[in-house]
Design a protein around this motif. Sequence first.
Motif, PDB file in Angstrom:
ATOM      1  N   ILE A   1       0.913  -1.295   0.035  1.00 29.24           N
ATOM      2  CA  ILE A   1      -0.081  -0.132   0.143  1.00 29.24           C
ATOM      3  C   ILE A   1       0.992   1.406  -0.022  1.00 29.24           C
ATOM      4  O   ILE A   1       1.752   1.436   0.911  1.00 29.24           O
ATOM      5  N   PHE A   2       0.824   2.193  -1.075  1.00 29.39           N
ATOM      6  CA  PHE A   2       1.538   3.354  -1.173  1.00 29.39           C
ATOM      7  C   PHE A   2       0.841   4.721  -1.452  1.00 29.39           C
ATOM      8  O   PHE A   2      -0.429   4.685  -1.932  1.00 29.39           O
ATOM      9  N   ARG A   3       1.254   5.649  -0.721  1.00 27.37           N
ATOM     10  CA  ARG A   3       0.713   6.945  -1.034  1.00 27.37           C
ATOM     11  C   ARG A   3       0.767   7.173  -2.515  1.00 27.37           C
ATOM     12  O   ARG A   3       1.919   6.973  -3.136  1.00 27.37           O
ATOM     13  N   ASN A   4      -0.493   7.567  -3.195  1.00 31.15           N
ATOM     14  CA  ASN A   4      -0.410   7.635  -4.565  1.00 31.15           C
ATOM     15  C   ASN A   4       0.841   8.630  -5.051  1.00 31.15           C
ATOM     16  O   ASN A   4       1.005   9.606  -4.559  1.00 31.15           O
ATOM     17  N   GLY A   5       1.646   8.153  -6.207  1.00 28.91           N
ATOM     18  CA  GLY A   5       2.548   8.787  -6.778  1.00 28.91           C
ATOM     19  C   GLY A   5       3.968   8.670  -5.901  1.00 28.91           C
ATOM     20  O   GLY A   5       4.852   9.472  -6.560  1.00 28.91           O
ATOM     21  N   THR A   6       4.181   7.790  -4.965  1.00 28.04           N
ATOM     22  CA  THR A   6       5.391   7.608  -4.537  1.00 28.04           C
ATOM     23  C   THR A   6       5.998   6.480  -4.624  1.00 28.04           C
ATOM     24  O   THR A   6       6.906   6.130  -3.817  1.00 28.04           O
ATOM     25  N   VAL A   7       5.584   5.488  -5.634  1.00 28.95           N
ATOM     26  CA  VAL A   7       6.280   4.373  -5.813  1.00 28.95           C
ATOM     27  C   VAL A   7       6.324   4.062  -7.390  1.00 28.95           C
ATOM     28  O   VAL A   7       5.391   4.471  -8.131  1.00 28.95           O
ATOM     29  N   TYR A   8       7.387   3.306  -7.656  1.00 28.09           N
ATOM     30  CA  TYR A   8       7.498   2.767  -9.298  1.00 28.09           C
ATOM     31  C   TYR A   8       8.138   1.316  -8.940  1.00 28.09           C
ATOM     32  O   TYR A   8       8.374   0.870  -7.922  1.00 28.09           O
ATOM     33  N   TYR A   9       8.169   0.465  -9.832  1.00 33.25           N
ATOM     34  CA  TYR A   9       8.574  -0.881  -9.975  1.00 33.25           C
ATOM     35  C   TYR A   9       9.358  -1.036 -10.730  1.00 33.25           C
ATOM     36  O   TYR A   9       9.875  -0.271 -11.808  1.00 33.25           O
TER      37      TYR A   9
END
Length: 615
Positions: A145-153
């Motif tokens: 679960i991530f705050r929107n816009g704070t993650v990429y794979y």
Amino acid sequence: MSFAKDGGVILSKSCLLSVAMIVKDEEQNIRRALESVKDVADEIIVVDTGSKDRTPEIAKEYTDKVFFHEWKDDFSEARNFSLKFPKCEWVLILDADEEVSESFRENIRDFLKELPKDVNTIYVPTISFLDWDLLTKEVTSTARIFRNGTVYYKNPVHNQPIYKPKVVKFPHGVLHYGYIWTRKLRKRKYERSKKLISEHLKNIKDKNSDEYIYYLVQLYKVECIGGKVHERRKVGWKVFEEIKRIGRAPLIALEFLFLFGMDLVSIGLFDLAKEMFEIAISARKDFPDPYFGLLVVHYNKKNYEEAIKWGEKFFEVYNSVLSKIALFEWTIMSMKYIQAAHLIMSHLNLYLGNLKEGKKHLHLARKNESMENVEAIVKNIKEFLVKTADKKQLDDLKDYIKDLIDFSLYKGLNITWDDLVEKLADSKVKIDFDIPVKSSLARLILEKLKDPSKDFFLDVLMNRSSSEIEFLEDAGVPGVILMYSKLSAEKRNIDLLKKLRHWENSINSIDVKGVLRALIGDVFLNLGNFSEALKNYKKAVELFPEIGRFIKPILEDLKTSVSKDTPGIFEELEKFFLENKELILDVRKYIDTEVLKRFYLISDNDFAKYVSAVS
């Protein structure tokens, strides 16, 4: 890649939780996943990468945000594409073969609302089921679960999220069913994953990096799924050599050290397995799995005192992990071995004389469902009961034995209990429960064990004969004496008289008829009917003159004292045969040698005890 949102998507202030999924040909699973989140998610994003089944149609029943994207042999690329669409503050990454748990649904929204603004990433426990009955499982805590816009794979397979701190843990889990495979699915997953991982490994330039070790371990795990044994172990040795070469064990290596160590245990390489487990413990002392590995190593090497020490340490660390499972960022695989661990500890405690702890661990083993094969451990416990336990221990363990047998039957274990039944009978331990046995002799021993008043002397003696008459015709006078010795001890005189008359009327041998008439005389003598006794004794001499010398003393006694306490002919006949033969009858003709050795377990007859002693 930056953390900024692409595509100009504007976040909605009233939208708390989005679910983002990438799917392909998941019509068997996707409805379960969508049902689990439909009431907690403000929006559901489904990216289909080329389904040929009804996956898109099912998805559209739950959301109007179904997108199609060409599959490019890169999970991270597809995952990052799916992250372009969520509008909510938080994004949950969910696969079609998963569902959120009930406790997750009940708690997630309040949890998210209360988080401070500096939190960007949430770790969630994933419980992976490994069998169709959902009994065997593993657990790991991962960022999902991530705050929107704070993650990429990144990385094409076993993609890893690159996320921002601050990180917190959410204790309520996601249920994963993706390790329950059909043969077709297993083959497809193996071939696809091996290809992608092998290609990615070639592209990693830094062979000292954690990433390189990570994907070597993933290749080993893929070989565990569907590869050949020699290929799996070849990759295993490669991973182990690389870990030793770089001189450290990244988190993912902990899983490998346990898996490969258990693989080595299975082929008897205990010392090498021990080295694997010790490396894992030196890297992370709060990782429970290698402690279980050391328990198994020392148990197999019969270092029982050392084994019990590691078993106690395993449960200490394991229970500590359970109390804070969301904090662990790697898979806890020993969860599926809990039943085996309790059974081993039960055996160890019995062996070391701590019966109370042995009983406790068996109870806990029965409470912890698992599909792991524990047959060898149960056989070891049974062997202890048969070869080592004394009468007092067996008396104290009657309930334990019943529970162990019930457990074995419930698990469908292929265990023969005949030898334990013999041990209980030999130790004169009375039981009131049933035990599954295979041999006819064991069934008789068990019946007598449950009801000591029963006696199976004749059942065994006549096992090879189709009837009593056939046996008596073949065995002759010694057979009659044996049969009479047994029947006279358990039948009333009237019933005994009926039986003797039936035999006399059915048998052709004149000698046997004569002895039977004499024994009928004995019965009348016991009844006090002296005239009938005399008549039958005289008839016996007519039929079988040689018996006269045994009857003459009886007749002389009756001339001087008419009493039913006068000894009959049976005592004289039995004495004659026992004085002139080691055995009154060559019972080897009628009973197998192995059965003769156990004759005393099914009969209290003195002859049965004597035969067993000399066999």
